[in-house]
Write a protein that holds these residues in place. Structure first.
Motif, PDB file in Angstrom:
ATOM      1  N   LEU A  44      40.861  49.955  35.154  1.00  0.00           N
ATOM      2  CA  LEU A  44      41.037  48.993  34.984  1.00  0.00           C
ATOM      3  C   LEU A  44      42.220  49.244  34.760  1.00  0.00           C
ATOM      4  O   LEU A  44      43.434  48.286  34.704  1.00  0.00           O
ATOM      5  CB  LEU A  44      39.827  48.326  35.036  1.00  0.00           C
ATOM      6  CG  LEU A  44      38.976  47.595  35.438  1.00  0.00           C
ATOM      7  CD1 LEU A  44      37.976  46.854  33.962  1.00  0.00           C
ATOM      8  CD2 LEU A  44      39.308  47.074  36.571  1.00  0.00           C
ATOM      9  N   MET A  56      31.595  44.059  48.351  1.00  0.00           N
ATOM     10  CA  MET A  56      32.869  45.278  48.381  1.00  0.00           C
ATOM     11  C   MET A  56      32.573  47.083  49.294  1.00  0.00           C
ATOM     12  O   MET A  56      33.440  47.262  49.683  1.00  0.00           O
ATOM     13  CB  MET A  56      33.552  45.633  46.518  1.00  0.00           C
ATOM     14  CG  MET A  56      33.418  44.725  46.138  1.00  0.00           C
ATOM     15  SD  MET A  56      34.482  43.066  46.937  1.00  0.00           S
ATOM     16  CE  MET A  56      33.336  41.790  47.409  1.00  0.00           C
ATOM     17  N   PHE A 111      27.017  42.252  44.741  1.00  0.00           N
ATOM     18  CA  PHE A 111      28.327  42.436  44.653  1.00  0.00           C
ATOM     19  C   PHE A 111      29.272  44.094  45.412  1.00  0.00           C
ATOM     20  O   PHE A 111      29.988  43.637  45.866  1.00  0.00           O
ATOM     21  CB  PHE A 111      29.321  41.834  44.045  1.00  0.00           C
ATOM     22  CG  PHE A 111      30.705  41.494  44.274  1.00  0.00           C
ATOM     23  CD1 PHE A 111      31.267  40.512  45.025  1.00  0.00           C
ATOM     24  CD2 PHE A 111      31.095  41.774  43.260  1.00  0.00           C
ATOM     25  CE1 PHE A 111      32.534  40.145  44.604  1.00  0.00           C
ATOM     26  CE2 PHE A 111      32.692  41.838  42.939  1.00  0.00           C
ATOM     27  CZ  PHE A 111      33.736  41.109  43.852  1.00  0.00           C
ATOM     28  N   GLY A 112      28.844  44.849  44.619  1.00  0.00           N
ATOM     29  CA  GLY A 112      29.393  45.603  44.858  1.00  0.00           C
ATOM     30  C   GLY A 112      29.402  46.316  45.924  1.00  0.00           C
ATOM     31  O   GLY A 112      29.859  47.087  45.815  1.00  0.00           O
ATOM     32  N   PHE A 141      29.994  35.858  38.872  1.00  0.00           N
ATOM     33  CA  PHE A 141      30.252  34.426  39.298  1.00  0.00           C
ATOM     34  C   PHE A 141      29.321  33.707  39.778  1.00  0.00           C
ATOM     35  O   PHE A 141      28.607  33.799  40.359  1.00  0.00           O
ATOM     36  CB  PHE A 141      31.072  35.147  40.549  1.00  0.00           C
ATOM     37  CG  PHE A 141      31.707  36.730  40.326  1.00  0.00           C
ATOM     38  CD1 PHE A 141      32.954  36.287  40.084  1.00  0.00           C
ATOM     39  CD2 PHE A 141      31.751  37.490  40.981  1.00  0.00           C
ATOM     40  CE1 PHE A 141      33.905  37.733  39.804  1.00  0.00           C
ATOM     41  CE2 PHE A 141      31.851  38.390  41.884  1.00  0.00           C
ATOM     42  CZ  PHE A 141      32.649  38.840  40.584  1.00  0.00           C
ATOM     43  N   ALA A 144      36.842  52.933  33.753  1.00  0.00           N
ATOM     44  CA  ALA A 144      36.828  52.702  34.570  1.00  0.00           C
ATOM     45  C   ALA A 144      37.702  52.359  35.106  1.00  0.00           C
ATOM     46  O   ALA A 144      37.277  51.452  36.662  1.00  0.00           O
ATOM     47  CB  ALA A 144      36.486  50.752  34.423  1.00  0.00           C
ATOM     48  N   ALA A 147      36.176  42.244  39.277  1.00  0.00           N
ATOM     49  CA  ALA A 147      36.015  42.234  41.566  1.00  0.00           C
ATOM     50  C   ALA A 147      37.059  43.198  41.489  1.00  0.00           C
ATOM     51  O   ALA A 147      36.704  44.543  41.811  1.00  0.00           O
ATOM     52  CB  ALA A 147      36.892  40.900  41.847  1.00  0.00           C
ATOM     53  N   GLN A 148      37.794  43.651  40.709  1.00  0.00           N
ATOM     54  CA  GLN A 148      38.844  44.858  40.809  1.00  0.00           C
ATOM     55  C   GLN A 148      37.529  45.854  39.928  1.00  0.00           C
ATOM     56  O   GLN A 148      37.432  47.504  40.783  1.00  0.00           O
ATOM     57  CB  GLN A 148      39.455  44.622  39.756  1.00  0.00           C
ATOM     58  CG  GLN A 148      40.552  45.455  39.831  1.00  0.00           C
ATOM     59  CD  GLN A 148      42.084  45.498  38.642  1.00  0.00           C
ATOM     60  OE1 GLN A 148      41.612  44.597  38.013  1.00  0.00           O
ATOM     61  NE2 GLN A 148      42.777  46.523  38.770  1.00  0.00           N
ATOM     62  N   SER A 149      36.435  45.785  39.202  1.00  0.00           N
ATOM     63  CA  SER A 149      36.146  46.585  39.022  1.00  0.00           C
ATOM     64  C   SER A 149      35.234  46.943  40.313  1.00  0.00           C
ATOM     65  O   SER A 149      34.252  48.677  40.281  1.00  0.00           O
ATOM     66  CB  SER A 149      35.107  47.317  37.546  1.00  0.00           C
ATOM     67  OG  SER A 149      34.280  45.427  38.204  1.00  0.00           O
ATOM     68  N   TYR A 150      34.510  46.344  40.517  1.00  0.00           N
ATOM     69  CA  TYR A 150      33.561  46.928  41.893  1.00  0.00           C
ATOM     70  C   TYR A 150      34.261  47.419  43.245  1.00  0.00           C
ATOM     71  O   TYR A 150      33.888  47.195  44.176  1.00  0.00           O
ATOM     72  CB  TYR A 150      32.393  45.793  42.268  1.00  0.00           C
ATOM     73  CG  TYR A 150      31.680  45.917  41.275  1.00  0.00           C
ATOM     74  CD1 TYR A 150      30.614  46.360  41.023  1.00  0.00           C
ATOM     75  CD2 TYR A 150      31.906  44.986  39.834  1.00  0.00           C
ATOM     76  CE1 TYR A 150      29.426  46.680  40.082  1.00  0.00           C
ATOM     77  CE2 TYR A 150      30.165  44.407  39.475  1.00  0.00           C
ATOM     78  CZ  TYR A 150      29.597  45.869  39.422  1.00  0.00           C
ATOM     79  OH  TYR A 150      28.953  45.700  38.529  1.00  0.00           O
TER      80      TYR A 150
END
Lengths: 268, 255
Positions: free
Chosen positions: B55, B100, B96-97, B85, B53, A167-170
């Motif tokens: 992260l 977002m 999903f991307g 998911f 990335a 989720a965070q990466s997107y």
């Protein structure tokens, strides 16, 4: 090979599960035996009234509106308890599961409170709220608060770290993480919590009504014993069992509808 | 888009112990170049990818992206074991991307559909991941990254859990996807064959803490096929890469 199939493989036969009706044999047999025993006087009718007698009483009490009234009263107490207990339990549980800070803050208190048997709190609740609805609702609420909290927390913590990273990466923000990861991911465990909570709520509402009410299913049962109407005692038992069944099957259907994805994970 | 990793170091704390995962890692990825990161397990390949990335934040050093950006996300990552998911349908997962990034539902679906069809996932759009085969799941994971059309693609051992045949098929599909949408790729793997088949360059990392040990150019022209595996110069390159990797792995094992 074909012969073997048509003759049936004994080992296969043993493994084959019998149909669902199999499970009804025992209760039907017991009821039949009970009925006969009561009718013939083999069993004392004051202690073991015939099932048919209980059934007739159920019909009469339902038609007169007496049982539905008691059921509605108990249901309302459980309903208020749900709003005051289960909902905050889910919210706090999710927060504790998601945020280590909230967890560290609240965990010791929750753990300490959790160890007190809920019914033992009832005298204190009566002192605080007085004899009446609020004390009973508070007891039910407490009984629903802890199982929903603990399971919701475990639900969030059971979500693999990877999903948060995905989720965070997107680019998901906190709100999206909540609605797309935390909530759906913890929902199976939230349901487990609700199932436990509803079970507790039934026990506690009946207990509270024994002590402090003349109405509700617990009150009905207690009055039935005081007046020694055994038939009514059995009728009350049937109704409380019915509550339990309706709660569990209702939840299971809701779960199937809301969590089609969990079919593969949970009901194996 | 060009990726520049400069002197990236990272130390994390696990159970009160400091673990140095990366030490002074520097390398560049040129536009449309596929760089494979090879290294013994636990050498910090994935950590490095997560730093790129965004992260993880490196303790020292920095990651820079140089080039024009036209509204696309900087990176998208394909996760090991697909990372779909379980509570979303295949379509929801793949889009999903885009979700977002605030793309409307209908245009999300429109943008994803061609890729979904290419991957043969058309009839599984409304399915949940648990109803898919492992190869299909990884395909969906791959598509999810491509749909956002990232400037840089990051891949973390995406095909490691697949059986040999499925792996070959997906590697080929990946090359086709990349041919139509060329972009720089950082591809983490521990499979030398895979890195030579897919990459333009191979960077070998040492055991923990990860440092750049060697940097190989892969001279084979594209499009590549599996016949490559039989060529003597393939074997020769593989031997040289393995030499570096072996030393790194031995040092790691002795620690």
């Amino acid at each position: 090979m074909a012969d073997a199939v048509s003759e049936g493989n004994p080992r296969e036969d043993r493994r084959k599960r019998p149909g669902r009706w199999y499970g009804f044999i025992l209760p039907v047999a017991i009821l039949l035996f009970w009925e006969v025993a009561a009718q013939t006087g083999l069993a004392p009718r004051l202690l073991f009234p015939a099932p048919s007698q209980v059934f007739r009483a159920l019909v009469r009490l339902t038609a007169s509106g007496e049982l539905p009234m008691h059921m509605a009263i108990s249901l309302r107490r459980i309903g208020f308890g749900f709003v005051a207990g289960a909902l905050p339990g889910i919210v706090l549980g999710l927060a504790m599961g998601w945020s280590p800070a909230v967890r560290v803050l609240a965990d010791p208190t929750v753990a300490a409170m959790y160890s007190i048997p809920r019914l033992a709190l009832f005298p204190l609740l009566i002192i605080v709220f007085g004899l009446g609805e609020p004390a009973m609702v508070a007891l039910v609420a407490l009984g629903m608060f802890f199982p929903t909290l603990i399971n919701s927390m475990a639900g969030v913590r059971s979500i693999h770290e990877m999903y948060f990273e995905v989720a965070q990466s997107y680019g998901a923000g906190a709100w999206k993480v909540l609605t797309r990861v935390v909530l759906p991911g913890s929902l199976p465990m939230v349901f487990t919590g609700l199932r436990l909570a509803l079970g507790h709520s039934l026990v506690l509402v009946i207990g509270a009504e024994f002590i402090s009410a003349r109405n509700g299913i617990g009150g009905f049962l207690w009055v039935a014993w005081e007046t020694f109407r055994t038939v009514h005692v059995y009728a009350g038992l049937v109704v409380s069992a019915l509550f339990g069944i309706v709660f569990t099957t209702g939840l299971r259907h809701l779960e199937r509808r809301l969590l089609p994805w969990a079919e593969g994970l949970l009901h194996r | 888009m060009r990726v520049i990793c400069e002197d990236v170091s990272l130390t994390y704390t696990a159970r009160g112990r400091h673990v140095e995962a990366l030490r002074g890692v520097s390398f560049q990825v040129r536009p449309e170049e596929v760089v494979c990161l090879l290294g013994p397990s636990g050498c910090g390949k994935t950590t490095l990818l997560k730093v790129v990335a965004g992260l993880l934040r490196p303790g020292r050093g920095r990651v820079e992206f140089l080039g024009e950006r036209d509204g696309n996300p900087l990176t998208a990552m394909v996760f090991q074991d697909h990372g779909l998911f379980p509570w979303m349908t295949v379509l929801e997962n793949i889009t999903f991307g885009l979700e977002m990034r605030g793309v409307e539902r209908t245009s999300r679906t429109q943008r994803a559909l061609p890729l979904i069809e290419t991957a043969g996932l058309g009839q599984f759009q409304r399915s949940y991941p648990h109803e898919l085969s492992i190869g299909m799941k990884q395909r969906a994971g791959l598509i999810r990254a491509f749909v956002t059309n990232p400037e840089v693609l990051l891949m973390d051992e995406p095909f490691a859990s697949l059986d040999a045949q499925t792996k070959l098929v997906l590697q080929e599909e990946f090359l086709l996807l990349l041919r139509d949408r060329p972009k720089p790729v950082i591809y983490v793997t521990h499979d030398i064959d895979e890195s030579i088949l897919l990459g333009d360059r191979i960077i070998v990392l040492t055991g923990r803490p990860g440092e750049v040990r060697a940097d190989f150019d892969i001279p084979f022209p594209r499009p590549r096929s599996l016949n490559l595996l039989q060529r003597p110069d393939f074997a020769d390159l593989k031997g040289r890469v393995w030499k570096e990797l072996e030393d790194a792995a031995r040092t790691q094992a002795r620690q």
